[in-house]
Design an enzyme around this catalytic site. Structure first.
Site, PDB file in Angstrom:
ATOM      1  N   ARG A  26      19.436   8.825  59.498  1.00 14.61           N
ATOM      2  CA  ARG A  26      19.968   8.652  58.137  1.00 14.61           C
ATOM      3  C   ARG A  26      18.880   8.591  57.074  1.00 14.61           C
ATOM      4  O   ARG A  26      19.039   7.914  56.065  1.00 14.61           O
ATOM      5  CB  ARG A  26      20.866   7.418  58.052  1.00 14.61           C
ATOM      6  CG  ARG A  26      22.161   7.530  58.841  1.00 14.61           C
ATOM      7  CD  ARG A  26      23.080   8.565  58.229  1.00 14.61           C
ATOM      8  NE  ARG A  26      24.349   8.660  58.940  1.00 14.61           N
ATOM      9  CZ  ARG A  26      25.433   7.977  58.618  1.00 14.61           C
ATOM     10  NH1 ARG A  26      25.395   7.152  57.607  1.00 14.61           N
ATOM     11  NH2 ARG A  26      26.538   8.131  59.299  1.00 14.61           N
ATOM     12  N   ARG A  30      21.611   7.530  51.212  1.00 19.08           N
ATOM     13  CA  ARG A  30      21.753   6.756  49.979  1.00 19.08           C
ATOM     14  C   ARG A  30      20.604   5.840  49.629  1.00 19.08           C
ATOM     15  O   ARG A  30      20.619   5.218  48.585  1.00 19.08           O
ATOM     16  CB  ARG A  30      23.054   5.966  50.053  1.00 19.08           C
ATOM     17  CG  ARG A  30      24.245   6.887  49.979  1.00 19.08           C
ATOM     18  CD  ARG A  30      25.506   6.177  50.319  1.00 19.08           C
ATOM     19  NE  ARG A  30      25.474   5.713  51.705  1.00 19.08           N
ATOM     20  CZ  ARG A  30      26.494   5.114  52.298  1.00 19.08           C
ATOM     21  NH1 ARG A  30      27.590   4.904  51.637  1.00 19.08           N
ATOM     22  NH2 ARG A  30      26.399   4.738  53.564  1.00 19.08           N
ATOM     23  N   ARG A  39      23.867  13.936  44.951  1.00 22.71           N
ATOM     24  CA  ARG A  39      25.226  13.581  45.404  1.00 22.71           C
ATOM     25  C   ARG A  39      26.182  13.540  44.205  1.00 22.71           C
ATOM     26  O   ARG A  39      27.321  13.978  44.300  1.00 22.71           O
ATOM     27  CB  ARG A  39      25.144  12.228  46.092  1.00 22.71           C
ATOM     28  CG  ARG A  39      26.426  11.556  46.449  1.00 22.71           C
ATOM     29  CD  ARG A  39      26.966  12.055  47.774  1.00 22.71           C
ATOM     30  NE  ARG A  39      27.925  11.100  48.296  1.00 22.71           N
ATOM     31  CZ  ARG A  39      29.104  10.856  47.728  1.00 22.71           C
ATOM     32  NH1 ARG A  39      29.466  11.517  46.663  1.00 22.71           N
ATOM     33  NH2 ARG A  39      29.913   9.950  48.260  1.00 22.71           N
ATOM     34  N   ASP A  76      27.249  16.203  58.798  1.00 25.45           N
ATOM     35  CA  ASP A  76      27.884  15.048  59.421  1.00 25.45           C
ATOM     36  C   ASP A  76      28.402  15.474  60.791  1.00 25.45           C
ATOM     37  O   ASP A  76      28.687  16.656  61.006  1.00 25.45           O
ATOM     38  CB  ASP A  76      29.043  14.523  58.555  1.00 25.45           C
ATOM     39  CG  ASP A  76      29.367  13.082  58.932  1.00 25.45           C
ATOM     40  OD1 ASP A  76      28.749  12.169  58.369  1.00 25.45           O
ATOM     41  OD2 ASP A  76      30.196  12.883  59.840  1.00 25.45           O
ATOM     42  N   TYR A 152      36.995   9.551  66.897  1.00 27.91           N
ATOM     43  CA  TYR A 152      37.458   9.744  65.509  1.00 27.91           C
ATOM     44  C   TYR A 152      38.733  10.595  65.468  1.00 27.91           C
ATOM     45  O   TYR A 152      39.630  10.335  64.659  1.00 27.91           O
ATOM     46  CB  TYR A 152      36.368  10.398  64.654  1.00 27.91           C
ATOM     47  CG  TYR A 152      35.284   9.427  64.243  1.00 27.91           C
ATOM     48  CD1 TYR A 152      35.507   8.502  63.218  1.00 27.91           C
ATOM     49  CD2 TYR A 152      34.044   9.414  64.866  1.00 27.91           C
ATOM     50  CE1 TYR A 152      34.525   7.597  62.836  1.00 27.91           C
ATOM     51  CE2 TYR A 152      33.052   8.516  64.496  1.00 27.91           C
ATOM     52  CZ  TYR A 152      33.295   7.610  63.481  1.00 27.91           C
ATOM     53  OH  TYR A 152      32.320   6.716  63.109  1.00 27.91           O
TER      54      TYR A 152
END
Ligand SMILES: Cc1c2[nH]c(c1CCC(=O)O)Cc1[nH]c(c(CCC(=O)O)c1C)Cc1[nH]c(c(CCC(=O)O)c1C)Cc1[nH]c(c(C)c1CCC(=O)O)C2
Length: 344
Positions: A26, A30, A39, A76, A152
């Site tokens: 990651r 962010r 973004r 992702d 998921y």
């Protein structure tokens, strides 16, 4: 193309390097204000992932700003279910949601084994990133492990327990295997596509490994990771299975070069259980909330325990969004300086 910095690839193959390479799960995310600016320009996460120019920009940012030894393509793991026909939405604060989750065997009609062309936007981003990196550092491709993707698709959203997905394993094992097989074939097509497009090494993320029993892990996860590893031989492979301390012995005979450790796994014990593997990891991301001195101490303690070879420095899981970029940089710089001082 000749790589100016090939520390990661050398270390992954078990070769001796002048210092331990470092990249972070990651890293493109962010924690960087520069990421948040792009973004915002893209407006939402999926647009960012599906616009190769923007995905390339945020993939390269951590190389320029943090000084990591590799880039990881910005995407992702959930692009696979989407390519298979199951749409997802990334909801602000809540995370991913699948409005039409898979509930029963009938729902298999809604999905198909995807081919690499159905993820051409990722492959375009890889080609563009390779051009942009111009050989500075290697590019990591990735995919989710079939079990994590299955979780998921069945659960329809993130969960602490993934009890719907686990219920399926207990109540409908044959159907579970059918879906896991479809995910596995889609993932193989995807990873082969990423490698053809220029990925220099790949990582498989099994984020929900730790919620299965050892027997279930063998049957419903490791079996499929192993199938993937057996047919991908073009580049080195990293397998990161969060929480799977109980599977370290079987990991030692998996057909891959590198195993990622989370911070619960003792380093020395892991070396004993996996003598054939290069190990990656494993600082607790929360250690980066500490003071600069604490971060340096924690990083050095980790490096001492791994030793100077067969190690790729990383965290034990992805960076959290509220970790300060300067603290992240302190961790990276400590790893770099440590190796250089040892071999001077
Ligand atoms: C489980 C999983 C997912 N995605 C991923 C995993 C496996 C790794 C892990 O265990 O964390 C993998 C992933 N997701 C992302 C990357 C990019 C490359 C990198 O820098 O490592 C990678 C390798 C971008 C992302 N994927 C996501 C973001 C945040 C989206 C945003 O910018 O708003 C990023 C940068 C969103 C995402 N994606 C996912 C969740 C649960 C969420 C929401 C919660 C969260 O943000 O952590 C699914």
């Amino acid at each position: 193309m000749h790589l100016q910095n090939d520390l990661l690839l050398k270390a992954a193959k078990g070769e001796i390097t002048k210092r331990t390479p470092i990249w972070l799960m990651r890293q493109a995310g962010r924690i960087l204000p520069e990421y948040r600016a792009v973004r915002e320009k893209a407006r939402d996460f999926k647009t960012l992932v599906k616009t190769p120019e923007l995905a390339t920009e945020v993939t390269v940012q951590p190389v320029d700003i943090l000084g990591v030894d590799a880039a990881i393509i910005f995407s992702d793991i959930l692009v696979i279910p989407e390519a298979m026909g199951l749409n997802y939405e990334m909801e602000e604060k809540r995370g991913p949601v699948f409005p039409d989750r898979i509930k029963s065997i009938d729902d298999l009609k809604k999905i198909h084994v995807s081919n690499a062309d159905e993820l051409s936007y990722v492959l375009d981003a890889i080609r563009l990133t390779k051009r942009e990196l111009n050989g500075r550092v290697p590019l990591i491709g990735f995919a989710g492990a079939p079990w994590t993707i299955f979780s998921y698709m069945i659960e329809g959203k993130g969960s602490k327990t993934f009890s719907e997905a686990k219920k399926m394993l207990y109540t409908q094992p044959a159907f579970s295997h059918q879906l896991l097989e479809m995910i596995t074939q889609s993932t193989i097509n995807y990873l082969k596509g990423q490698i053809s497009a220029g990925a220099d090494i790949i990582q498989i993320f099994d984020s929900w490994a730790g919620i299965l029993s050892p027997d279930q892990y063998q049957e419903f996860s490791l079996k499929y990771i192993s199938k993937i590893c057996d047919v991908i031989n073009e580049v080195p492979k990293i397998v990161f299975a969060k929480g799977a301390f109980f599977a370290r012995e079987p990991f030692n005979s998996l057909n891959c070069e590198v195993i990622g450790l989370d911070w619960n796994m003792d380093i020395k014990e892991s070396r004993k259980l996996m003598p054939n593997k290069v190990l990656q990891g494993n600082l607790d991301p929360c250690a980066l909330y500490g003071s600069y001195d604490d971060i340096k101490n924690e990083a050095r303690k980790m490096l001492d325990a791994f030793g100077s070879t067969k190690h790729i420095a990383n965290l034990g899981h992805g960076l959290y969004p509220d970790i300060e970029a300067d603290k992240v940089k302190c961790f990276i710089d400590t790893v770099k300086e440590y190796g250089e001082s040892l071999r001077r």
